[in-house]
Design a protein around this motif. Structure first.
Motif, short mmCIF file in Angstrom:
data_model
loop_
_atom_site.label_atom_id
_atom_site.label_comp_id
_atom_site.label_asym_id
_atom_site.label_seq_id
_atom_site.Cartn_x
_atom_site.Cartn_y
_atom_site.Cartn_z
N HIS A 1 -48.23 -0.14 -0.61
CA HIS A 1 -47.10 -0.39 -1.51
C HIS A 1 -47.01 0.85 -2.40
CE1 HIS A 1 -46.80 -4.96 -1.06
NE2 HIS A 1 -47.61 -4.53 -0.11
N ALA A 2 -45.78 1.27 -2.71
CA ALA A 2 -45.56 2.49 -3.49
C ALA A 2 -44.82 2.14 -4.78
CB ALA A 2 -44.75 3.49 -2.67
N PHE A 3 -45.23 2.78 -5.88
CA PHE A 3 -44.68 2.50 -7.20
C PHE A 3 -44.27 3.82 -7.84
CE2 PHE A 3 -47.66 -0.66 -5.88
CZ PHE A 3 -47.02 -1.86 -6.17
N VAL A 4 -43.00 3.93 -8.24
CA VAL A 4 -42.41 5.20 -8.64
C VAL A 4 -41.92 5.20 -10.08
CG1 VAL A 4 -40.51 6.81 -8.16
CG2 VAL A 4 -41.67 5.66 -6.27
N ASP A 5 -42.27 6.26 -10.79
CA ASP A 5 -41.70 6.55 -12.10
C ASP A 5 -41.49 8.06 -12.16
OD1 ASP A 5 -40.63 6.12 -14.60
OD2 ASP A 5 -42.52 5.63 -15.57
N GLU A 6 -40.70 8.50 -13.13
CA GLU A 6 -40.39 9.92 -13.21
C GLU A 6 -40.50 10.43 -14.64
OE1 GLU A 6 -36.91 8.39 -15.04
OE2 GLU A 6 -37.67 7.73 -13.11
N SER A 7 -40.46 11.75 -14.72
CA SER A 7 -40.44 12.44 -16.00
C SER A 7 -39.70 13.75 -15.79
CB SER A 7 -41.88 12.71 -16.48
OG SER A 7 -41.88 13.32 -17.75
N ALA A 8 -39.10 14.25 -16.82
CA ALA A 8 -38.45 15.57 -16.75
C ALA A 8 -38.93 16.35 -17.97
CB ALA A 8 -36.94 15.44 -16.74
N GLY B 1 -46.22 4.69 7.05
CA GLY B 1 -46.11 3.26 7.31
C GLY B 1 -46.13 2.38 6.08
N ALA B 2 -45.67 2.88 4.96
CA ALA B 2 -45.63 2.06 3.74
C ALA B 2 -44.65 0.90 3.94
CB ALA B 2 -45.21 2.90 2.54
N HIS B 3 -44.91 -0.22 3.27
CA HIS B 3 -44.08 -1.41 3.46
C HIS B 3 -43.19 -1.74 2.27
CE1 HIS B 3 -45.63 -2.38 7.29
NE2 HIS B 3 -46.83 -2.66 6.89
N ARG B 4 -43.60 -1.39 1.07
CA ARG B 4 -42.83 -1.79 -0.11
C ARG B 4 -42.76 -0.64 -1.08
NH1 ARG B 4 -44.49 -5.30 -4.99
NH2 ARG B 4 -42.48 -5.96 -5.83
N LEU B 5 -41.57 -0.43 -1.66
CA LEU B 5 -41.33 0.61 -2.64
C LEU B 5 -40.74 -0.04 -3.88
CD1 LEU B 5 -40.88 3.55 -3.62
CD2 LEU B 5 -38.78 3.57 -2.24
N VAL B 6 -41.39 0.18 -5.02
CA VAL B 6 -40.92 -0.35 -6.30
C VAL B 6 -40.63 0.84 -7.20
CG1 VAL B 6 -41.47 -1.75 -8.32
CG2 VAL B 6 -42.31 -2.44 -6.06
N LEU B 7 -39.40 0.90 -7.69
CA LEU B 7 -39.00 1.98 -8.59
C LEU B 7 -38.76 1.40 -9.99
CD1 LEU B 7 -37.05 2.35 -5.72
CD2 LEU B 7 -37.22 4.62 -6.69
N ASP B 8 -39.20 2.14 -11.00
CA ASP B 8 -38.93 1.74 -12.38
C ASP B 8 -37.42 1.78 -12.58
OD1 ASP B 8 -39.31 0.98 -15.00
OD2 ASP B 8 -39.88 2.98 -15.69
N THR B 9 -36.85 0.71 -13.07
CA THR B 9 -35.40 0.64 -13.18
C THR B 9 -34.85 1.63 -14.21
OG1 THR B 9 -33.49 -0.79 -13.44
CG2 THR B 9 -35.36 -1.22 -14.90
N ARG B 10 -33.68 2.14 -13.87
CA ARG B 10 -32.93 2.99 -14.80
C ARG B 10 -31.57 2.33 -15.03
NH1 ARG B 10 -32.10 8.50 -12.76
NH2 ARG B 10 -31.48 7.40 -10.89
N ASN B 11 -31.52 1.04 -14.81
CA ASN B 11 -30.34 0.21 -15.01
C ASN B 11 -29.15 0.72 -14.22
OD1 ASN B 11 -31.78 -1.57 -16.70
ND2 ASN B 11 -31.68 -0.04 -18.31
N GLU B 12 -28.07 1.12 -14.86
CA GLU B 12 -26.85 1.51 -14.12
C GLU B 12 -27.08 2.71 -13.22
OE1 GLU B 12 -26.99 3.68 -17.93
OE2 GLU B 12 -26.98 1.53 -17.53
N ARG B 13 -28.06 3.55 -13.51
CA ARG B 13 -28.34 4.72 -12.66
C ARG B 13 -29.08 4.35 -11.38
NH1 ARG B 13 -31.20 8.83 -16.34
NH2 ARG B 13 -32.14 6.91 -17.07
N ASP B 14 -29.52 3.09 -11.25
CA ASP B 14 -30.18 2.65 -10.02
C ASP B 14 -29.26 2.80 -8.81
OD1 ASP B 14 -32.35 2.01 -11.59
OD2 ASP B 14 -32.07 -0.17 -11.44
N ALA B 15 -27.96 2.78 -9.04
CA ALA B 15 -26.99 2.91 -7.94
C ALA B 15 -27.18 4.23 -7.20
CB ALA B 15 -25.56 2.81 -8.49
N HIS B 16 -27.55 5.29 -7.91
CA HIS B 16 -27.81 6.58 -7.25
C HIS B 16 -28.98 6.44 -6.26
CE1 HIS B 16 -25.12 8.69 -9.97
NE2 HIS B 16 -25.76 8.16 -10.99
N ASP B 17 -30.03 5.75 -6.69
CA ASP B 17 -31.19 5.54 -5.82
C ASP B 17 -30.82 4.70 -4.61
OD1 ASP B 17 -32.55 6.90 -7.81
OD2 ASP B 17 -33.65 5.13 -8.53
#
Length: 177
Positions: free
Chosen positions: A4-11, A101-117
């Motif tokens: 399972h993969a868990f994603v967050d970002e920083s700039a 072969g990962a099965h699940r991807l969870v991204l930290d929500t960015r609310n309205e910007r989730d549409a890009h993802d």
């Protein structure tokens, strides 16, 4: 690897960082429990930017003991190109997750910007829905403790210096785009 993969970002400093924490299914429950035990009374999540320096060191030391692996995807950006660089990193990350072969991807929500993802992931995964079992969703970090690892590692990596050295052992791969 059935992970399972868990994603967050920083700039930071004209660099976009997409941090992915990979956890095998057998380690999900103990990892979540260990992270939840690190919360201070009344807190709903760990958010590294808000923590004081001694506590940051303590948190990273505890995270380094967990059965996880981390991949860092980076690309140069400006405020105007940050979203495009994020999507480039996300596209490469999704391809890499398919390869392992990962099965699940969870991204930290960015609310309205989730549409890009959603658009990027549909373009990357949508052409082979029957050939991959990789599912994805956006969640608030208060609902998924493993996102806190990605937040912490991305913060440290972006801070550089001693902080980057402190998380170097957690990072299995650094993919520069």
């Amino acid at each position: 690897m059935s992970a399972h993969a868990f994603v967050d970002e920083s700039a930071r400093n004209r660099q976009f960082l997409l941090c992915v924490t990979l956890v095998e299914p057998a380690h999900l429950r103990p990892t979540r429990r260990a992270l939840t035990e690190l919360l201070l009374r009344g807190a709903r999540e760990l958010h590294f930017k808000k923590e004081k320096e001694p506590r940051r060191r303590q948190l990273i030391d505890q995270m380094a003991k967990m059965s996880v692996s981390v991949r860092m995807y980076t690309g140069s950006c400006s405020p105007k190109t940050e979203e495009a660089v994020r999507q480039q990193c996300l596209r490469q990350m999704a391809e890499d997750l398919l390869a392992v072969g990962a099965h699940r991807l969870v991204l930290d929500t960015r609310n309205e910007r989730d549409a890009h993802d959603h658009r990027t992931l549909w373009q990357t995964l949508g052409s082979r829905p029957s050939k991959t079992e990789l599912t994805y969703e956006h969640l608030d970090s208060t609902l998924e403790p493993i996102l806190w690892i990605s937040d912490a590692v991305a913060w440290c990596f972006g801070a550089g210096g001693g902080w980057a050295q402190r998380v170097a052992g957690l990072i299995d791969a650094h993919i520069k785009l």
